[in-house]
Design a protein around this motif. Structure first.
Motif, PDB file in Angstrom:
ATOM      1  N   ILE A 210       0.836  -1.206   0.000  1.00  0.00           N
ATOM      2  CA  ILE A 210       0.000   0.000   0.000  1.00  0.00           C
ATOM      3  C   ILE A 210       0.871   1.257   0.000  1.00  0.00           C
ATOM      4  O   ILE A 210       0.455   2.312  -0.504  1.00  0.00           O
ATOM      5  CB  ILE A 210      -0.987  -0.001   1.185  1.00  0.00           C
ATOM      6  N   GLN A 211       2.114   1.151   0.548  1.00  0.00           N
ATOM      7  CA  GLN A 211       3.035   2.293   0.476  1.00  0.00           C
ATOM      8  C   GLN A 211       3.417   2.567  -0.978  1.00  0.00           C
ATOM      9  O   GLN A 211       3.476   3.729  -1.418  1.00  0.00           O
ATOM     10  CB  GLN A 211       4.288   2.004   1.297  1.00  0.00           C
ATOM     11  N   ALA A 212       3.638   1.505  -1.723  1.00  0.00           N
ATOM     12  CA  ALA A 212       3.973   1.684  -3.148  1.00  0.00           C
ATOM     13  C   ALA A 212       2.802   2.303  -3.902  1.00  0.00           C
ATOM     14  O   ALA A 212       2.996   3.173  -4.783  1.00  0.00           O
ATOM     15  CB  ALA A 212       4.354   0.337  -3.756  1.00  0.00           C
ATOM     16  N   ALA A 213       1.576   1.862  -3.577  1.00  0.00           N
ATOM     17  CA  ALA A 213       0.401   2.460  -4.230  1.00  0.00           C
ATOM     18  C   ALA A 213       0.259   3.931  -3.866  1.00  0.00           C
ATOM     19  O   ALA A 213      -0.085   4.772  -4.719  1.00  0.00           O
ATOM     20  CB  ALA A 213      -0.847   1.680  -3.832  1.00  0.00           C
ATOM     21  N   PHE A 214       0.518   4.263  -2.606  1.00  0.00           N
ATOM     22  CA  PHE A 214       0.438   5.661  -2.186  1.00  0.00           C
ATOM     23  C   PHE A 214       1.479   6.505  -2.914  1.00  0.00           C
ATOM     24  O   PHE A 214       1.177   7.628  -3.391  1.00  0.00           O
ATOM     25  CB  PHE A 214       0.641   5.759  -0.676  1.00  0.00           C
ATOM     26  N   ASP A 215       2.690   5.992  -2.990  1.00  0.00           N
ATOM     27  CA  ASP A 215       3.745   6.752  -3.667  1.00  0.00           C
ATOM     28  C   ASP A 215       3.375   7.022  -5.125  1.00  0.00           C
ATOM     29  O   ASP A 215       3.634   8.119  -5.659  1.00  0.00           O
ATOM     30  CB  ASP A 215       5.068   6.003  -3.588  1.00  0.00           C
ATOM     31  N   GLN A 216       2.792   6.015  -5.746  1.00  0.00           N
ATOM     32  CA  GLN A 216       2.407   6.184  -7.142  1.00  0.00           C
ATOM     33  C   GLN A 216       1.278   7.207  -7.279  1.00  0.00           C
ATOM     34  O   GLN A 216       1.290   8.062  -8.174  1.00  0.00           O
ATOM     35  CB  GLN A 216       1.989   4.836  -7.727  1.00  0.00           C
ATOM     36  N   ASP A 217       0.279   7.109  -6.379  1.00  0.00           N
ATOM     37  CA  ASP A 217      -0.824   8.070  -6.426  1.00  0.00           C
ATOM     38  C   ASP A 217      -0.339   9.480  -6.076  1.00  0.00           C
ATOM     39  O   ASP A 217      -0.808  10.480  -6.634  1.00  0.00           O
ATOM     40  CB  ASP A 217      -1.936   7.650  -5.460  1.00  0.00           C
ATOM     41  N   TRP A 218       0.600   9.588  -5.160  1.00  0.00           N
ATOM     42  CA  TRP A 218       1.123  10.916  -4.778  1.00  0.00           C
ATOM     43  C   TRP A 218       1.914  11.522  -5.937  1.00  0.00           C
ATOM     44  O   TRP A 218       1.785  12.729  -6.223  1.00  0.00           O
ATOM     45  CB  TRP A 218       2.000  10.764  -3.535  1.00  0.00           C
ATOM     46  N   ALA A 219       2.680  10.681  -6.575  1.00  0.00           N
ATOM     47  CA  ALA A 219       3.477  11.196  -7.689  1.00  0.00           C
ATOM     48  C   ALA A 219       2.595  11.645  -8.849  1.00  0.00           C
ATOM     49  O   ALA A 219       2.928  12.612  -9.571  1.00  0.00           O
ATOM     50  CB  ALA A 219       4.456  10.125  -8.153  1.00  0.00           C
ATOM     51  N   SER A 220       1.506  10.973  -9.057  1.00  0.00           N
ATOM     52  CA  SER A 220       0.603  11.322 -10.156  1.00  0.00           C
ATOM     53  C   SER A 220      -0.384  12.405  -9.777  1.00  0.00           C
ATOM     54  O   SER A 220      -1.149  12.866 -10.633  1.00  0.00           O
ATOM     55  CB  SER A 220      -0.145  10.089 -10.637  1.00  0.00           C
ATOM     56  N   GLY A 221      -0.439  12.799  -8.509  1.00  0.00           N
ATOM     57  CA  GLY A 221      -1.329  13.859  -8.066  1.00  0.00           C
ATOM     58  C   GLY A 221      -2.722  13.397  -7.693  1.00  0.00           C
ATOM     59  O   GLY A 221      -3.580  14.224  -7.379  1.00  0.00           O
TER      60      GLY A 221
END
Length: 1235
Positions: A792-803
């Motif tokens: 879920i940390q990886a998913a968050f990082d991806q969502d954060w990077a994409s805005g």
């Protein structure tokens, strides 16, 4: 002919010899012990006389008391729970088991039902489509089992264990999942589409055919339902579990099957799959990630090529998991299906047991006999049924054993002479022992001692064999009473002569069984205590009630009634004529050397009118020298008997002749005296005996090195049964054990993550632990939890990077990204629970792979609620369980930010599989390695312990031999105390115990020796007992009997049982005067019959064990106890007399009657007396007791027993016993002249 004086009366003119002028010399100055013995025998004499005076009352009250105790059997409880039977109370394992049950409850979450398939021809490959097709046939039949109980139908889908059913907000999908969610079935069929046929769930959706796992494609179904429902969270759940196309994407085992789905890889090619290739690496259930079945769980007897590729296997295994009774009860509690039947946990257990029995039955019958494969089925209920059958009392064997003993006792004690016959006494004695055994077991039930298989299968027969020994001893002693004994003192004299021996043997047996109770296994501890109590009840019955029976039988004999049929008079009654002692005169005879025989002419005939036998004694008698003896002049008196002179008087028709049958002249005492003892005590025979027994001891020492520890379940289950076939196949092909590494409370999990990972790593590195596949992460909750957080940390990082996720909003992000958002802002502080600045400054898992401590318990709540499949696969079993929390991505109130933290953990576990455990040494090695890992973790602050069946049932072997040595050491201490008390000399007692310690192995207590014996008699007897123990242990090695708690109990108890065979010979030797050879021969004459009868009775009692259907009973009880009995018989009647004749002590009492202080030199006598020089004994006056055979006897000590004249020629006067009962079975004809 003048009427003789009544029995027991003396004429007024008779004056006993003056004892005041007879000084007594005590060998070794053992005055106090002899006084103690005399005092004890006086008490026994008084007891016997009192019992005889009130024999009817004593018998009634005794039977009443024993009968009342026997009623306690109605409350007997038979324990069949393996944990209660084999886990030591108060031990480390017991404490750990208690902790587990305290946190998780009394039972596991599921139970296992197993199918094992093997080829009928051993070694044949089963990795073929045909063999797997037969496996499918059997598994399919078993999975379709239905039972009807309480008006309901119960099938596999209702009662199976389902792992990790997710909570879905969509009601339609939730109902469909509840019906479709698969049962946990570990089977090689899961590698193929056919594995879906074992799943029985189905669901219905409008516009779709009936949905089953055989036609369910989850990916396609979600695409079809996507426009109608929000299934994003469910889709992510399936993706995380790697469900994919489930079963329809797997190859068909039989591609020609009409239902083989088009999505199957071999659907179009119609080629059978390569079974070995498909099974290589194992299979998986509907979830590739969480339901991975390793090869070792599915295949047995595997063979691989040099590259490690699977080539063949010899066995297949499928395992069906069912809910436990408690979980089944909880599952249907309040359900509409059970609301009308009063649903309870007992009903749930009944449902499961009925289904399991039907499962095993149908699975075993699934394949016809003409197939090349065979199916072995087993369930947890099957094991319970075996234990219940194992613990049931076999009424047929009990009745048969006791009837056989009744017949033997009756036949052994019957005599041609009705006045001497004791058949009824034998019958009554065996029945009395049976009642004593029942009363002892009833007392055990009243005391709360639970019965088990050893109690019900073994103890009734063992106690019968041991108890009847003393019955034979007392009965033989009663028949050998002196004719001069007053009638009212017969029972008192019997107890006076034999009570000491019976008391010592019974005490030794009880002490031995009490010491065996030190074995920490509850089942064996209960058996030992019950055996000790039963032996005590036997002792009370023999010493208190059986003398009353003897007294009543004496009344029958005195009234001249038939034996057994006591209502009828004897057709040939015997009238006893008492011949009073006469003084020889003033002549002096060397004591212990001379033998004076008066040959008396007598005529005997039967009076037909009065049915009395009349003996006519002419007034003349003459003295004649005895003929030569079988072992020399020292050992034996003349070979003939003056009773042989009794003939019939030929005369009138009114007198009926009574003739003695030739076969009635032979008995065991006659054989021991004239054949056995002369042969045994020859010099070359002694040397041969010592060499043979030395060789036996040497072989036994070698055999002792062959004894291995262990007790397999296959040893308990009857051979030739289907259950035994399954267990044998499982042990050979699937020796796998599920275990868990339990972590307790008392330490901070959040700050001990590194120590937990190290503990897991250490445990995983053990030789016996089955490692997971290289491509699969370790199957533990901490790894699953950390990996989920990283995901879920990886998913968050991806969502954060994409805005899609910002500091103020996460609604546009993924489900996993939103979960990570909520976790990242948690502070763990109750005052300030949220901190949004942490979104970019912290990670859910740091660089070292550890979870931030302040986030640990909050994240645990989220993981448990969001990843049910991972939680179920981890088998964490958290306690206290984390609270439920539902993630709502679209919550606008902010309440969903407040995540309740889980309580500090007090229980969690890491699951493991142990493999390759075939021998007890393998188990011990695995247990020691696991304990070492836990000990190392404890030094790092982590409290942990291993759990599982290997630790419950095999940890006893870590200290079994130490426990055995402890029991023997305590037995030695008891020996010291008993000997110190009886000898009144602690130094002598210390010498005896030290003699024990110098032996090859610790053996039984020498307390069976007669009080007052010298310290020197102990070594021969102790040596014999020690040799018996060593030889029994060595023979166990040659017979392949493994050392477990059961043989340990028998080895400890063998000390007490072995004393039964040695104490009588030792007592006979100690209380006899003369040379070593003479005293050994005399001891054999008097003890050969009771020892042999005791051994035969014990063997008859054990014989019924040979008919048990359980090989365990036959091997571990019948064989071992039979070998022990035979060893005791050989050592007691062969080796011990030889050792005593070589190493035996001098007599403990020497009686001297001096005419003057000077020792007169013997001169050659006249008148037929034979003299011999004596280097140790002085001359003395002697009194001649005239009977049918006249012999020299020394005047008695106060309270001592004077050996009666037997019908055979008396031994040398120096060999007259002073305190022991002879067992001279009379050679009597149909009529006899004395009672």
């Amino acid at each position: 002919m003048a009427r003789p004086p009544p029995l027991g009366e003396l004429p007024p003119s008779y004056a006993p010899p003056d004892r005041t002028s007879a000084p007594q010399t005590l060998a070794g100055s053992l005055k106090a012990p002899l006084w103690l013995r005399t005092y004890f025998q006086g008490l026994l004499f008084s007891l016997g006389c009192g019992i005889q005076r009130h024999s009817g009352k004593v018998l009634f009250l005794g039977l009443l008391a024993f009968g009342a105790l026997a009623l306690g059997l109605r409350g007997a409880i038979i324990e069949t729970d393996l944990e209660q039977l084999w886990v030591e109370v108060g031990s480390r394992v017991s404490q750990e088991l208690h902790y587990t049950k305290e946190k998780l409850g009394e039972e596991a979450a599921y139970t296992s039902q197993m199918l094992i398939q093997t080829a009928r021809q051993e070694g044949e490959n089963v990795l073929t489509p045909e063999a797997l097709g037969l496996h499918l046939q059997a598994a399919l039949i078993a999975s379709k089992v239905q039972v009807s109980l309480y008006g309901k139908s119960w099938d596999l889908n209702k009662i199976c264990y389902k792992s990790g059913i997710p909570l879905i907000e969509n009601g339609m999908i939730e109902r469909m999942i509840e019906k479709l969610f698969p049962c946990v079935i570990l089977t090689p069929l899961d590698c193929f589409w056919e594995g879906a046929k074992l799943q029985g769930g189905s669901a219905y959706l409008p516009g779709h055919p009936d949905i089953q796992w055989t036609n369910l494609d989850p990916e396609q179904l979600l695409e079809e339902l996507g426009p109608f429902a929000s299934l994003e969270s469910f889709r992510e759940l399936l993706d995380k579990a790697q469900v994919g196309q489930a079963y329809v994407g797997r190859p068909c085992l039989h591609p020609d099957d009409l239902h083989c789905p088009p999505s199957a890889p071999n659907h179009h090619s119609r080629q059978a799959p390569n079974v070995a290739q498909e099974l290589s690496g194992g299979c998986h259930g509907f979830s590739h990630k969480f339901m991975r079945w390793q090869e070792e769980l599915l295949l047995g007897g595997m063979a691989r090529d040099p590259q490690g590729q699977l080539l063949r296997a010899e066995a297949l295994q499928s395992t069906f998991l069912l809910m436990s009774p408690r979980h089944l009860y909880e599952h249907f509690r309040g359900d509409y299906q059970t609301h009308d039947i009063g649903w309870s946990e007992e009903q749930a257990s009944t449902v499961l047991q009925a289904w399991q029995r039907r499962f095993v039955q149908l699975a075993q019958e699934a394949l016809p006999e003409n197939t090349t494969q065979q199916i072995h089925a087993f369930s947890s209920t099957t094991l319970d049924d075996i234990l219940h059958a194992f613990s049931e009392v076999s009424a047929a064997r009990v009745v048969g054993g006791y009837l056989l003993m009744l017949a033997y006792a009756c036949v052994t004690m019957l005599r041609w002479d009705c006045a001497q016959s004791q058949g009824a006494v034998g019958l009554a004695g065996v029945l009395l022992v049976a009642l004593a055994v029942a009363s002892g077991l009833g007392l055990c039930a009243l005391l709360g001692l639970a019965f088990n298989a050893a109690t019900t299968q073994v103890l009734p027969f063992l106690a019968l064999g041991i108890g009847v020994d003393d019955i034979f001893l007392l009965a033989h002693a009663f028949t050998e009473a002196s004719p001069g004994t007053p009638l009212q003192e017969r029972t008192g004299k019997c107890l006076q002569r034999t009570g000491t021996s019976v008391t010592l043997t019974s005490i030794n047996n009880m002490v031995a069984f009490f010491m065996a109770a030190l074995v920490p296994i509850p089942a064996l501890r209960a058996f030992s205590l019950q055996a000790a109590i039963v032996v005590g009840c036997n002792f009370a019955a023999v010493m208190l009630v059986f003398p009353a029976i003897l007294s009543l039988d004496l009344h029958r004999r005195h009234c001249q009634r038939l034996d057994v049929l006591c209502c009828f008079p004897s057709p040939c009654s015997a009238r006893v004529i008492q011949i009073l002692p006469q003084e020889l005169g003033d002549r002096t005879v060397p004591m212990g050397i001379a033998h004076l025989t008066a040959t008396v002419q007598a005529f005997t005939h039967c009076d037909a009118s009065s049915q009395h036998m009349v003996t006519i004694l002419p007034p003349q008698a003459h003295l004649a020298p005895p003929p030569s003896d079988p072992l020399g002049s020292e050992l034996f008196s003349p070979g003939g008997s003056t009773r042989d002179l009794l003939g019939q008087e030929e005369g009138t028709r009114q007198k009926a002749a009574c003739r003695s049958l030739p076969c009635a002249h032979w008995n065991l005492a006659h054989f021991a005296r004239y054949q056995f003892a002369p042969l045994l005590l020859q010099l070359h025979t002694k040397a041969l005996v010592l060499v043979l027994f030395g060789a036996l001891l040497g072989l036994s020492l070698y055999g002792a090195t062959l004894v291995q520890d262990g007790l397999a379940l296959t040893d308990v289950v009857p051979r030739g049964t289907k259950e035994h076939a399954f267990l044998s196949a499982q042990l050979r092909y699937f020796s796998l054990y599920e275990v868990a590494l339990v972590t307790q409370g008392g330490f901070d999990y959040a700050h001990s993550q590194r120590a937990l990972f190290d503990l897991h790593q250490h445990f995983s590195s053990l030789k016996a632990v089955l490692p997971p596949p290289a491509t699969q992460a370790p199957r533990t909750w901490l790894h699953y939890y950390r990996n989920w957080l990283e995901g879920i940390q990886a998913a968050f990082d991806q969502d954060w990077a994409s805005g899609r996720i910002t500091r103020h909003s996460y609604r546009n992000g993924s489900e996993d990204g939103a979960l990570a958002y909520k976790l990242l802002i948690q502070t763990g502080d109750a005052q300030e629970p949220l901190d949004f600045s942490q979104l970019t400054t912290r990670k859910l898992v740091d660089k070292e792979g550890l979870i931030p401590p302040e986030l640990f318990y909050v994240g645990l709540t989220v993981w448990v609620s969001s990843d049910p499949l991972g939680l179920a696969a981890s088998q964490a079993n958290f306690y206290p369980p984390p609270p439920e929390w539902l993630h709502d991505k679209y919550d606008t109130t902010g309440e969903n930010f407040r995540i309740p933290a889980a309580q500090p953990l007090e229980f969690a576990q890491f699951p493991f599989l142990l493999r390759g455990l075939q021998k007890t040494a393998d188990f011990v090695e695995a247990i020691e390695g696991a304990r070492a890992a836990c000990a190392e973790a404890s030094r790092a602050g982590v409290r942990a312990y291993p759990s599982g069946s290997p630790f419950l049932f095999w940890e006893q072997y870590l200290g079994l031999r130490r426990c055995f040595l402890l029991a023997v050491c305590i037995l030695l201490v008891c020996t010291f105390l008993v000997c110190a008390l009886l000898l009144l000399n602690p130094w002598m007692a210390g010498l005896i115990v030290s003699t024990y310690r110098m032996g090859q192995r610790p053996s039984g207590p020498p307390s069976s020796l007669l009080p007052g014996a010298l310290a020197e008699p102990c070594p021969p007897q102790v040596l014999v007992l020690a040799m018996m123990t060593v030889e029994l242990f060595g023979i166990m090695g040659f017979l392949g009997i493994k050392l477990s708690a059961i043989p340990v109990v028998i080895l400890v108890a063998s000390v007490g049982i072995g004393v039964e065979f040695t104490v009588h010979v030792a007592l006979g030797f100690l209380t006899t005067q003369g040379s070593q050879n003479l005293r050994a021969a005399r001891a054999l004459e008097h003890t050969f019959a009771p020892v042999t009868d005791g051994a035969v009775s014990t063997l008859l009692g054990l014989l019924m064990l040979a008919g048990s259907s359980f090989d365990f009973i036959v091997r571990y009880f019948f064989v071992v106890l039979t070998v022990l009995t035979l060893l005791g018989l050989l050592h007691g009647l062969v080796l011990l007399p030889v050792l005593l004749s070589i190493l035996g002590p001098p007599p403990e009492v020497v009686q001297i009657y001096k005419e003057s202080p000077e020792i007169l030199s013997p001169t050659a006598p006249q008148g037929g007396l034979r003299w011999g020089a004596s280097p140790t004994l002085p001359q003395s006056f002697a009194r001649v007791t005239t009977s049918m055979t006249v012999a020299l006897h020394p005047p008695p000590l106060p309270g001592a027993y004077i050996h009666p004249a037997s019908e055979e020629p008396a031994w040398s006067s120096a060999a007259t016993p002073a305190a022991y009962v002879p067992d001279n079975l009379s050679s009597r004809g149909l009529c006899a002249d004395t009672e």
